[in-house]
Design a protein around this motif. Structure first.
Motif: not given
Length: 311
Positions: A167-175
């Motif tokens: 499971l993964c996401a970009a730093p921009a999304y998590l911000a």
């Protein structure tokens, strides 16, 4: 009646390649009349029309296309056999028809294919890239790389890697969105899904301490090409669940961050599938061995190289 003259099949192949009997005759060093007679003889022996003829070109009939596919493969195998028998060094020759998932191809396979072709200049690669699996027993494929458990035990297969989805996401999304702390938190997130084998993969399963839970996710983007789900994730559009082989470079660069690292996911092995185990051309066996070594350097097999490929 059976085909009596192998040279007649050469006329079929060269006519299909050149589009006319004149072109076929020229490439084979025959007169147009001799080429025409060879093709008529072949049609008479088979009792089938192989070409639709016009004043400008010749178009294969369905029967002609079927025979062409088999004849082309037969000539490639003969060329390879001649090379192995007569050459001082057993060079690999012919065409390798490979089908592979899109993300895996772009993320790992392309430089490996370059390396393999440089080592074997007598080979040609015909690559089919996509996430809709081809039927290796029916389609024109020498080897297909496919993720997931094998639904058909009759398939000739060799496991190349033990992979699991991450499971993964970009730093921009998590911000913009708090990282999920448990699988159920995914219900609050934009999950990027894709189709595999004609079905949308929206049931994501996770395990902890031996207990499995599943979440029916949703999001604003669905693709029939899994590489788009990874690209959207890198762009910060949402969260995706992808094979670790597909996202390893993105994780290494920091473009994607792994989520729920304390939760397990279902095994997602990668196999090489072949249409036949009775005879595997040397070029195909060499490629599969080469890829197995490459994947072993990335993800050693947990239970050894499971294989049904005949020696």
């Amino acid at each position: 009646m059976k085909i009596e003259n192998l040279a007649d099949l050469h006329v079929l192949v060269h006519t299909a390649r050149g589009g006319t009997l004149t072109a076929a005759a020229r490439s084979l060093g025959l007169t147009p009349a001799a080429a025409s007679a060879a093709l008529k003889r072949l049609e008479a022996q088979l009792g089938a029309r192989l070409f639709e003829r016009s004043t400008r070109a010749m178009r294969l009939t369905p029967q002609g296309q079927t025979l062409l596919d088999y004849a082309s493969r037969a000539f490639e195998l003969l060329a390879e056999g001649e090379s192995l028998v007569t050459a001082d060094r057993a060079d690999l020759v012919g065409t390798l028809r490979v089908a592979a998932p899109s993300d895996l191809t772009r993320g790992a396979l392309l430089p490996w294919f370059d390396e393999f072709l440089e080592a074997h200049p007598g080979l040609q690669l015909a690559l089919s890239v996509g996430d809709r699996p081809l039927d290796v027993t029916r389609d024109e494929v020498d080897v297909a790389l496919r993720y997931g458990a094998l639904a058909d035990s009759r398939l000739v297969a060799r496991k190349l890697a033990d992979s699991r989805p991450v499971l993964c996401a970009a730093p921009a999304y998590l911000a913009r969105h708090p990282a999920p702390q448990a699988p159920q938190d995914l219900l609050k997130h934009n999950c990027l899904t894709f189709h595999r084998s004609g079905r949308r993969q929206r049931i994501w399963r996770f395990a902890r301490h031996g207990q499995w839970t599943e979440v029916r996710v949703d999001g604003d983007r669905i693709a029939d090409d899994a590489s788009l789900a990874r690209q959207w994730a890198v762009e910060g559009r949402g969260i995706t669940l992808k094979s670790m082989l597909d996202v390893r470079s993105d994780e290494a660069s920091g473009a994607l961050l792994r989520l729920l690292p304390d939760w397990d996911t279902e095994p997602y092995p990668l196999h090489a599938l072949l249409p036949s185990g009775r005879f595997v051309p040397a070029r195909v066996r060499a490629l599969v061995d080469f890829l197995a070594a490459k994947f072993a350097a990335l993800l050693p097999l947990e239970d050894g190289p499971a294989t049904k490929i005949a020696a």
